[in-house]
Design an enzyme around this catalytic site. Structure first.
Site, PDB file in Angstrom:
ATOM      1  N   HIS A 266      25.066 -35.115 -20.159  1.00 20.13           N
ATOM      2  CA  HIS A 266      23.734 -34.672 -19.744  1.00 20.13           C
ATOM      3  C   HIS A 266      22.657 -35.696 -20.071  1.00 20.13           C
ATOM      4  O   HIS A 266      21.530 -35.613 -19.563  1.00 20.13           O
ATOM      5  CB  HIS A 266      23.403 -33.336 -20.417  1.00 20.13           C
ATOM      6  CG  HIS A 266      22.587 -32.412 -19.566  1.00 20.13           C
ATOM      7  ND1 HIS A 266      21.639 -32.854 -18.676  1.00 20.13           N
ATOM      8  CD2 HIS A 266      22.587 -31.061 -19.472  1.00 20.13           C
ATOM      9  CE1 HIS A 266      21.080 -31.825 -18.074  1.00 20.13           C
ATOM     10  NE2 HIS A 266      21.641 -30.726 -18.524  1.00 20.13           N
ATOM     11  N   ASP A 270      21.548 -35.062 -14.607  1.00 23.88           N
ATOM     12  CA  ASP A 270      21.237 -33.638 -14.693  1.00 23.88           C
ATOM     13  C   ASP A 270      22.118 -32.845 -13.738  1.00 23.88           C
ATOM     14  O   ASP A 270      22.867 -33.416 -12.930  1.00 23.88           O
ATOM     15  CB  ASP A 270      19.765 -33.398 -14.373  1.00 23.88           C
ATOM     16  CG  ASP A 270      18.842 -34.069 -15.386  1.00 23.88           C
ATOM     17  OD1 ASP A 270      19.172 -34.011 -16.590  1.00 23.88           O
ATOM     18  OD2 ASP A 270      17.831 -34.646 -14.974  1.00 23.88           O
TER      19      ASP A 270
END
Length: 297
Positions: A266, A270
């Site tokens: 992450h 995204d």
């Protein structure tokens, strides 16, 4: 005390006391790496205590010492789980076109080229071609002394997880986006055979930019894999299962389906970007467009 915003957020999430951390950033600033290490130390101490209690309770159990490979796997996967914030995206995909094409050409290719096309070869080419369109997935998050950045790799090198006795190795097919299916199959066959014989060279396991782990051959329907640092993504592939599918004409047909679970770092991408990557990968798998004989241009 000086604390970076990211480090402060992580400390709050993990319950780490910032006053007990010595910062390694500029002018003693506490950075993300410092908090992550402190959190890991707390967990490690807790695990050590718990392990001692378990060992005392089950003193009559059989002790199995770890091989060097098992130790390395344990260390790398623990580091990945602790230090890489990961998210997963799942999608089912119809692989009818691959199944039909493979059935049509597998015998002739084996006879002419001396190599047997596997489902993994189609996966490797599909992932490689999709990564060309999503360079941020073909990347690494580099935490450089408190000045992190994202490195988008020029080459697309696909690692294929291979199970061996008491362990797992990931040989790498370099520049997979430039190879035909037959070339991928030849390289995959060579590397898997070497892996199972313990003959892989260090350079044949280096430089991976994305990993595929396929447990379909052992009957697993679906699973989630842990990102293999410093890569951004890993694809977990399940078994091909005949399942009912509702068509656009509201007809129910039985189709060979697989479930793909993609795990991502992450810090690098995204959810929306990862979702688009997985959707494009599914489109590629269903497209019927494959470079079987000719090298990709």
């Amino acid at each position: 005390m000086r604390v970076s915003p990211a480090a402060r957020r992580l400390a709050k999430q993990r319950g780490v006391d910032l006053t007990k951390i010595k910062g390694s950033g500029p002018r003693g600033r506490v950075i993300l790496k410092d908090v992550a290490e402190a959190a890991a130390n707390v967990v490690n101490q807790s695990v050590k205590i718990e392990n001692k209690v378990i060992a005392s309770i089950h003193a009559k159990g059989k002790r199995v010492n770890l091989t060097s490979m098992r130790k390395t796997i344990a260390q790398r996967m623990t580091a990945s789980f602790m230090n890489v914030p990961q998210f997963q995206i799942k999608k089912r995909v119809d692989v009818s076109s691959i199944v039909q094409l493979r059935q049509a050409v597998v015998s002739s290719i084996e006879h002419s080229a001396g190599v047997r096309l596997s489902f993994n070869d189609f996966l490797i080419q599909a992932v490689a071609l999709t990564l060309k369109k999503f360079p941020r997935v073909n990347a690494s998050f580099i935490d450089s002394e408190g000045d992190p950045y994202i490195l988008e790799h020029e080459d697309i090198n696909i690692g294929l997880a291979v199970a061996i006795d008491d362990g797992l190795v990931v040989p790498v097919i370099h520049q997979a986006d430039q190879l035909s299916l037959i070339e991928i199959a030849e390289k995959r066959t060579e590397l898997v055979e070497k892996a199972r014989k313990g003959l892989l060279k260090p350079e044949e396991m280096r430089g991976g930019t994305f990993t595929i782990s396929n447990l379909g051959s052992v009957g697993v329907d679906e699973f989630v894999a842990i990102v293999n640092p410093p890569e951004t993504g890993i694809l977990a592939v399940g078994n091909i299962i005949e399942q009912p599918v509702l068509t656009n004409r509201h007809e129910t047909l039985i189709k060979p389906m697989i479930t793909l679970n993609a795990s991502f770092d992450h810090r690098t991408i995204d959810g929306a970007y990862g979702g688009r990557f997985l959707a494009q990968l599914c489109d590629q798998l269903q497209s019927g467009q494959w470079n079987i004989f000719s090298t990709v241009k």
